[in-house]
Design a protein around this motif. Structure first.
Motif, PDB file in Angstrom:
ATOM      1  N   ARG A 112       0.847  -1.195   0.000  1.00  0.00           N
ATOM      2  CA  ARG A 112       0.000   0.000   0.000  1.00  0.00           C
ATOM      3  C   ARG A 112       0.890   1.255   0.000  1.00  0.00           C
ATOM      4  O   ARG A 112       0.557   2.291  -0.627  1.00  0.00           O
ATOM      5  N   GLU A 113       2.021   1.157   0.702  1.00  0.00           N
ATOM      6  CA  GLU A 113       2.970   2.293   0.724  1.00  0.00           C
ATOM      7  C   GLU A 113       3.747   2.389  -0.578  1.00  0.00           C
ATOM      8  O   GLU A 113       4.281   3.452  -0.927  1.00  0.00           O
ATOM      9  N   ASN A 114       3.828   1.265  -1.311  1.00  0.00           N
ATOM     10  CA  ASN A 114       4.537   1.228  -2.590  1.00  0.00           C
ATOM     11  C   ASN A 114       3.569   0.713  -3.656  1.00  0.00           C
ATOM     12  O   ASN A 114       3.637  -0.467  -4.062  1.00  0.00           O
ATOM     13  N   PRO A 115       2.638   1.547  -4.083  1.00  0.00           N
ATOM     14  CA  PRO A 115       1.533   1.096  -4.944  1.00  0.00           C
ATOM     15  C   PRO A 115       1.974   0.499  -6.272  1.00  0.00           C
ATOM     16  O   PRO A 115       1.221  -0.276  -6.868  1.00  0.00           O
ATOM     17  N   GLU A 116       3.151   0.808  -6.756  1.00  0.00           N
ATOM     18  CA  GLU A 116       3.589   0.252  -8.034  1.00  0.00           C
ATOM     19  C   GLU A 116       4.319  -1.077  -7.876  1.00  0.00           C
ATOM     20  O   GLU A 116       4.644  -1.736  -8.856  1.00  0.00           O
ATOM     21  N   GLN A 117       4.597  -1.436  -6.614  1.00  0.00           N
ATOM     22  CA  GLN A 117       5.262  -2.725  -6.332  1.00  0.00           C
ATOM     23  C   GLN A 117       4.287  -3.860  -6.644  1.00  0.00           C
ATOM     24  O   GLN A 117       3.102  -3.795  -6.346  1.00  0.00           O
ATOM     25  N   GLU A 118       4.781  -4.951  -7.206  1.00  0.00           N
ATOM     26  CA  GLU A 118       3.933  -6.100  -7.557  1.00  0.00           C
ATOM     27  C   GLU A 118       4.531  -7.364  -6.964  1.00  0.00           C
ATOM     28  O   GLU A 118       5.749  -7.476  -6.793  1.00  0.00           O
ATOM     29  N   ILE A 119       3.660  -8.332  -6.648  1.00  0.00           N
ATOM     30  CA  ILE A 119       4.114  -9.636  -6.137  1.00  0.00           C
ATOM     31  C   ILE A 119       3.257 -10.730  -6.763  1.00  0.00           C
ATOM     32  O   ILE A 119       2.082 -10.518  -7.068  1.00  0.00           O
ATOM     33  N   GLN A 120       3.865 -11.888  -6.965  1.00  0.00           N
ATOM     34  CA  GLN A 120       3.149 -13.029  -7.562  1.00  0.00           C
ATOM     35  C   GLN A 120       2.962 -14.125  -6.505  1.00  0.00           C
ATOM     36  O   GLN A 120       3.934 -14.586  -5.903  1.00  0.00           O
ATOM     37  N   PHE A 121       1.712 -14.536  -6.279  1.00  0.00           N
ATOM     38  CA  PHE A 121       1.408 -15.678  -5.400  1.00  0.00           C
ATOM     39  C   PHE A 121       1.126 -16.887  -6.294  1.00  0.00           C
ATOM     40  O   PHE A 121       0.290 -16.807  -7.211  1.00  0.00           O
ATOM     41  N   VAL A 122       1.815 -17.991  -6.013  1.00  0.00           N
ATOM     42  CA  VAL A 122       1.634 -19.209  -6.823  1.00  0.00           C
ATOM     43  C   VAL A 122       1.150 -20.349  -5.919  1.00  0.00           C
ATOM     44  O   VAL A 122       1.949 -20.962  -5.203  1.00  0.00           O
ATOM     45  N   PRO A 123      -0.170 -20.634  -5.884  1.00  0.00           N
ATOM     46  CA  PRO A 123      -0.674 -21.769  -5.090  1.00  0.00           C
ATOM     47  C   PRO A 123      -0.137 -23.093  -5.634  1.00  0.00           C
ATOM     48  O   PRO A 123      -0.154 -23.319  -6.847  1.00  0.00           O
ATOM     49  N   VAL A 124       0.350 -23.936  -4.727  1.00  0.00           N
ATOM     50  CA  VAL A 124       0.947 -25.220  -5.119  1.00  0.00           C
ATOM     51  C   VAL A 124       0.427 -26.309  -4.186  1.00  0.00           C
ATOM     52  O   VAL A 124       0.329 -26.116  -2.968  1.00  0.00           O
ATOM     53  N   THR A 125       0.126 -27.461  -4.774  1.00  0.00           N
ATOM     54  CA  THR A 125      -0.269 -28.616  -3.964  1.00  0.00           C
ATOM     55  C   THR A 125       0.624 -29.791  -4.309  1.00  0.00           C
ATOM     56  O   THR A 125       0.884 -30.056  -5.493  1.00  0.00           O
ATOM     57  N   VAL A 126       1.067 -30.508  -3.277  1.00  0.00           N
ATOM     58  CA  VAL A 126       1.876 -31.716  -3.464  1.00  0.00           C
ATOM     59  C   VAL A 126       0.985 -32.914  -3.191  1.00  0.00           C
ATOM     60  O   VAL A 126       0.417 -33.055  -2.106  1.00  0.00           O
ATOM     61  N   PHE A 127       0.836 -33.794  -4.178  1.00  0.00           N
ATOM     62  CA  PHE A 127       0.021 -35.009  -4.041  1.00  0.00           C
ATOM     63  C   PHE A 127       0.942 -36.218  -3.980  1.00  0.00           C
ATOM     64  O   PHE A 127       1.794 -36.403  -4.872  1.00  0.00           O
ATOM     65  N   TRP A 128       0.759 -37.033  -2.966  1.00  0.00           N
ATOM     66  CA  TRP A 128       1.555 -38.246  -2.810  1.00  0.00           C
ATOM     67  C   TRP A 128       0.774 -39.401  -3.415  1.00  0.00           C
ATOM     68  O   TRP A 128      -0.086 -39.998  -2.781  1.00  0.00           O
ATOM     69  N   GLY A 129       1.052 -39.688  -4.683  1.00  0.00           N
ATOM     70  CA  GLY A 129       0.324 -40.752  -5.360  1.00  0.00           C
ATOM     71  C   GLY A 129      -0.865 -40.208  -6.127  1.00  0.00           C
ATOM     72  O   GLY A 129      -1.190 -39.026  -6.092  1.00  0.00           O
ATOM     73  N   ARG A 177      -1.003  -6.162  -6.837  1.00  0.00           N
ATOM     74  CA  ARG A 177      -0.356  -4.847  -6.864  1.00  0.00           C
ATOM     75  C   ARG A 177      -1.193  -3.929  -5.960  1.00  0.00           C
ATOM     76  O   ARG A 177      -2.433  -3.900  -6.059  1.00  0.00           O
ATOM     77  N   GLY A 178      -0.551  -3.215  -5.076  1.00  0.00           N
ATOM     78  CA  GLY A 178      -1.238  -2.377  -4.109  1.00  0.00           C
ATOM     79  C   GLY A 178      -2.175  -1.380  -4.742  1.00  0.00           C
ATOM     80  O   GLY A 178      -3.283  -1.118  -4.234  1.00  0.00           O
ATOM     81  N   SER A 179      -1.796  -0.826  -5.871  1.00  0.00           N
ATOM     82  CA  SER A 179      -2.616   0.215  -6.497  1.00  0.00           C
ATOM     83  C   SER A 179      -3.956  -0.315  -6.977  1.00  0.00           C
ATOM     84  O   SER A 179      -4.927   0.440  -7.092  1.00  0.00           O
ATOM     85  N   ALA A 180      -4.017  -1.621  -7.277  1.00  0.00           N
ATOM     86  CA  ALA A 180      -5.263  -2.189  -7.790  1.00  0.00           C
ATOM     87  C   ALA A 180      -6.323  -2.355  -6.700  1.00  0.00           C
ATOM     88  O   ALA A 180      -7.495  -2.559  -6.995  1.00  0.00           O
ATOM     89  N   TYR A 181      -5.912  -2.299  -5.431  1.00  0.00           N
ATOM     90  CA  TYR A 181      -6.851  -2.540  -4.327  1.00  0.00           C
ATOM     91  C   TYR A 181      -6.892  -1.351  -3.365  1.00  0.00           C
ATOM     92  O   TYR A 181      -7.216  -1.508  -2.185  1.00  0.00           O
ATOM     93  N   SER A 182      -6.590  -0.173  -3.865  1.00  0.00           N
ATOM     94  CA  SER A 182      -6.526   0.999  -2.988  1.00  0.00           C
ATOM     95  C   SER A 182      -7.883   1.350  -2.380  1.00  0.00           C
ATOM     96  O   SER A 182      -7.953   2.012  -1.349  1.00  0.00           O
TER      97      SER A 182
END
Length: 822
Positions: A112-129, A177-182
């Motif tokens: 929010r303090e750095n509205p042009e900063q962006e981050i990527q969240f990548v959901p991952v699941t590990v399946f055993w079998g 990105r913070g700016s998208a949710y201001s």
């Protein structure tokens, strides 16, 4: 390389001795991960093994490592991995406000303090079998990956068995990105992100593992936070002088003891194991009157209420319902079955465990009720045994209304889907527990069950057990019961703390209708009929041709009386029935040149009473009519009706007979005509008199055999009445009367070699006394003592006409000897 990375490096090398992983999508470029933007991997659970696999596969794909700090100067305080599951789930559940991650809050605040900063969240699941449904070996099914949280031991076994077939599934990148949710607050952004992550991971798991049938964790949390449970927790904390948190822990322990943990793994495993079990020991499962269940399930909450004959009833009904393509029910099981290993298997198959009594424990009572109410409100199918425990006599037991009451209260409290009780008759040609029941029918105490005794019993199973029958009875609709009891119920506000007076009547009516509908769905198989005939003979021996004729007569009686349109009658002839009983080793044959003798040995003479009692309600009225001719040769229709009316209230209560008092005369007339058509009675049309055949006629012996079907119960009734009329005290306690009658019945059976477990059945005596009180033959003083009323002596004198002179004499002599001894 820091210490953590060093430990992880070594652990990864050891883990990958057993693990071979595949990454989806196959081309990681399909995820469109921007290498210039910081990445945070989102996992659903805090499992070190999952993190190690993710770290290795990220390295193989040239992606940022999850244990590295986020590649941004502003965000480097956190590692590149985030798990949805909180560190302390139970404390989180107890909080009144939703738990929001400190890591997400920090990221949101910085962006929010750095509205042009962006981050990527990548959901991952590990399946055993791979999914459990495609596993073939039972061990692979047992330790396949599932929705539920696994213990460390289970996780290790899952890795060892399925590690060579591990799947790492990356899902769509969530860019933030913070700016998208201001326009949103920090809390709203965090909630939105957590919801998005959870949704993606759940969808991914559903697509891979199949739908989640286990809602245990969510339901436990919901129940702990239920307002009524919270009130009970506060009350318990004050009573025990301890913190609310500790009282909450106690509530959670109760819930962990109670709540089912239904999983696809267990369902698949049990389905395969049970298929093998039925094929090995049984020649088939016949399912009838099931055609409307699916349509009913679309509009109603289904509550299956079967009779309880065997331990495998739990498994049988779930197996049948699963085979119909319907959701398996959550089953109320006794806490005695919550044994190591076995309890976990049953819980995974839908069993929830309930204590026999929780009187005085308000917290447990509240938790138990709210769990049942939650299942009802969610539309989850439920199954429980109204009798409370297995019947050791073969007759239906007196209903215990506790679970029915909780179901009705739950519906009235939340009023979601209307409730339909589904009575189910379960019948066996041969019980697995035959030897145990034989001992208990002979008067021995019931042995407590343990895991080892259960396993020992399973390993000792030998022989053929014939067919199993599951017949669905006419549904009992709760809304109709409520309407009949209180027409304005829908407009009244229900408070469970102030239950209306009419609720007890609804519960009682539901209990009686359910038991009656179970009996109306009875299955009459070969063993039922053969045992009914042979047990009526003096030495349980009979000429085979005479036995064939009698079996055909009983079939004709049941078919002609039309007890219910849901009764299923065997199609076998008398000869075929005997052959089938021999095949199952239930009867024996002694060859003779003039005709073979079919007989029961001493052990089967006791155990076969169980199978006779399964259909006793179908034979009760014709047998009672036959008893009317023990002491007289001819009687008018009116005299027969009057005599039967004396015993009918007791038999109706004991056997849940279908006809009401005002229907009795017409039904007796109908059965009389059927018996006359079969030659068992001779009818004089002009004067409306029925006469028994002459003593030299075959039909005379057949009529006497028919009378002896119901005679053991009538003899117990007469013994109790005779004991009451000869007591010296003005009053006697109910418990004392039951005990005296029980001991006297045992003594009569021993001395006169009456091989009937009815003489060792305290419930039969207790139910009889309850009915005497209900119809005002006895008066109750305070809460314990009873005294007979004015109408008692008339009943005592007239009911003896339904017994043979020999048996009346035996009972009276025994009572006289006993009084002289005292």
């Amino acid at each position: 390389m820091n210490i953590r990375k060093s430990i992880n490096f070594v652990a990864r090398k050891v883990l990958y001795l057993f693990v071979k992983a595949e990454t989806l999508p196959n081309k990681i470029e399909q995820l469109n991960i921007n290498p210039d933007v910081p990445v945070v991997y989102v996992l659903d659970a805090r499992a070190w093994s999952n993190l190690l696999v993710l770290e290795t596969e990220c390295e193989n794909q040239g992606l940022a490592s999850p244990i590295d700090h986020i590649s941004s100067e502003n965000l480097k305080s956190w590692h590149s991995v985030y798990t949805i599951a909180p560190r302390q789930p139970f404390r989180t559940w107890l909080q009144k406000q939703p738990k929001r991650s400190r890591m997400l809050r920090g990221i949101v605040e910085i962006l929010r303090e750095n509205p042009e900063q962006e981050i990527q969240f990548v959901p991952v699941t590990v399946f055993w079998g791979r999914p459990v449904a495609i596993q073939k070996h039972w061990l692979a099914v047992l330790f396949a990956d599932s929705w539920g949280l696994a213990s460390r031991t289970r996780k290790l076994l899952t890795i060892l068995i399925h590690g060579r077939n591990t799947l790492v599934n990356f899902t769509n990148v969530v860019n933030y990105r913070g700016s998208a949710y201001s326009h949103l607050s920090n809390d709203e952004i965090i909630d939105k992100l957590q919801f998005t992550f959870s949704t993606q991971l759940n969808n991914l798991k559903s697509a891979t593992l199949g739908p989640n049938v286990s809602h245990r964790g969510t339901l436990v949390r919901k129940l702990i936070l239920n307002p009524d449970v919270q009130k009970a927790i506060v009350k318990r904390s004050k009573e025990d002088n301890r913190s609310e948190y500790k009282a909450s822990l106690q509530a959670r322990r109760y819930l962990n003891e109670i709540v089912a943990n239904c999983t696809n793994i267990t369902i698949q495993l049990m389905q395969r194991g049970l298929t093998s079990f039925w094929n090995k020991f049984y020649s088939g499962i016949e399912v009838t009157h099931n055609e409307n269940l699916k349509n009913l399930a679309l509009t109603h909450e289904l509550v299956y209420v079967p009779c309880h004959r065997s331990h495998i009833d739990y498994l049988l009904l779930s197996y049948v319902i699963y085979g119909e393509g319907m959701a398996i029910p959550y089953i109320a099981a006794g806490k005695n079955l919550n044994m190591p290993v076995l309890g976990s298997i049953l819980r995974g198959g839908g069993a929830f465990f309930i204590r026999r009594s929780f009187k005085g424990n308000e917290l447990y009572s509240t938790v138990m009720f709210e769990y049942v109410a939650a299942l009802v409100s969610m539309g989850m199918p439920i199954e429980y045994f109204v009798e409370g425990g297995r019947s050791r006599t073969g007759r239906l037991l007196k209903p215990k209304p506790g679970m029915i009451a909780m179901t009705i209260r739950g519906f009235l409290k939340y009023r979601k889907l209307p409730v339909a009780f589904i009575p189910v008759y379960i019948g066996y040609e041969k019980l697995l527990e035959s030897k145990a029941y034989q001992a208990e029918l002979s008067g021995e105490d019931k042995k407590s069950e343990t895991f080892f005794s259960s396993m020992r019993s399973m390993l000792r199973i030998r022989g053929r057990f014939g067919k199993v029958y599951t017949n669905f009875g006419q549904p009992v609709f709760l809304n109709q019961l409520l309407e009949n009891t209180n027409a304005s119920w829908a407009n009244e506000i229900y408070s469970d703390s102030k239950r209306p007076e009419w609720l007890r009547d609804v519960v009682d009516n539901a209990s009686q209708q359910i038991m009656s509908h179970i009996n109306q769905a009875a299955i009459v198989n070969s063993i039922n009929l053969v045992s009914t005939v042979l047990l009526a003979t003096s030495k349980q021996h009979m000429d085979e041709n005479a036995l064939f004729r009698m079996l055909d007569i009983y079939k004709s009686l049941i078919e002609s009386i039309k007890y219910s349109d849901r009764v299923i009658l065997t199609s076998r002839t008398g000869k075929e029935q005997v052959e089938h009983a021999e095949y199952l080793k239930m009867v024996k044959r002694r060859t003779h040149p003039l005709g073979d003798i079919i007989y029961l040995d001493s052990s089967h003479s006791v155990s076969m009473t169980y199978y006779r009692n399964n259909i006793l309600h179908l034979m009760a009225l014709p047998s009672l009519i036959a008893c009317c001719f023990f002491n007289v040769r001819s009687q008018t229709r009116e005299e027969i009706v009057n005599l039967i009316s004396l015993a009918y209230p007791f038999l109706k209560s004991e056997l849940f007979l279908v006809w009401e008092k005002d229907q009795l005369a017409d039904k007796v007339s109908e059965v009389l005509d059927v018996m006359a058509d079969l030659g068992l009675l001779i009818k004089n049309e002009q004067i409306d008199v029925y006469t028994r055949p002459g003593s030299g006629a075959v039909e005379f012996s057949q009529l006497n055999l028919l009378a002896k079907v119901i005679s053991p119960i009538l003899e117990i009734y007469y013994l109790t009445l005779a004991l009451l009329s000869r007591k010296e005290e003005a009053q006697i306690s109910i418990n004392e009367l039951v005990e005296r009658s029980f001991l006297m019945a045992q003594r009569v059976a021993m001395i006169y070699e009456l091989n009937s477990p009815d003489f060792s059945d305290k419930r039969l005596i207790s139910n009889f006394i309850d009915t005497l009180i209900h119809i005002d033959y006895l008066r109750v003083y305070d809460t314990e003592n009873i005294e007979y009323s004015d109408v008692f002596h008339k009943a005592d004198k007239r009911i003896q006409l339904l017994l043979s002179k020999e048996m009346r004499s035996n009972i009276l002599q025994m009572l006289k000897i006993n009084q002289q001894g005292v």
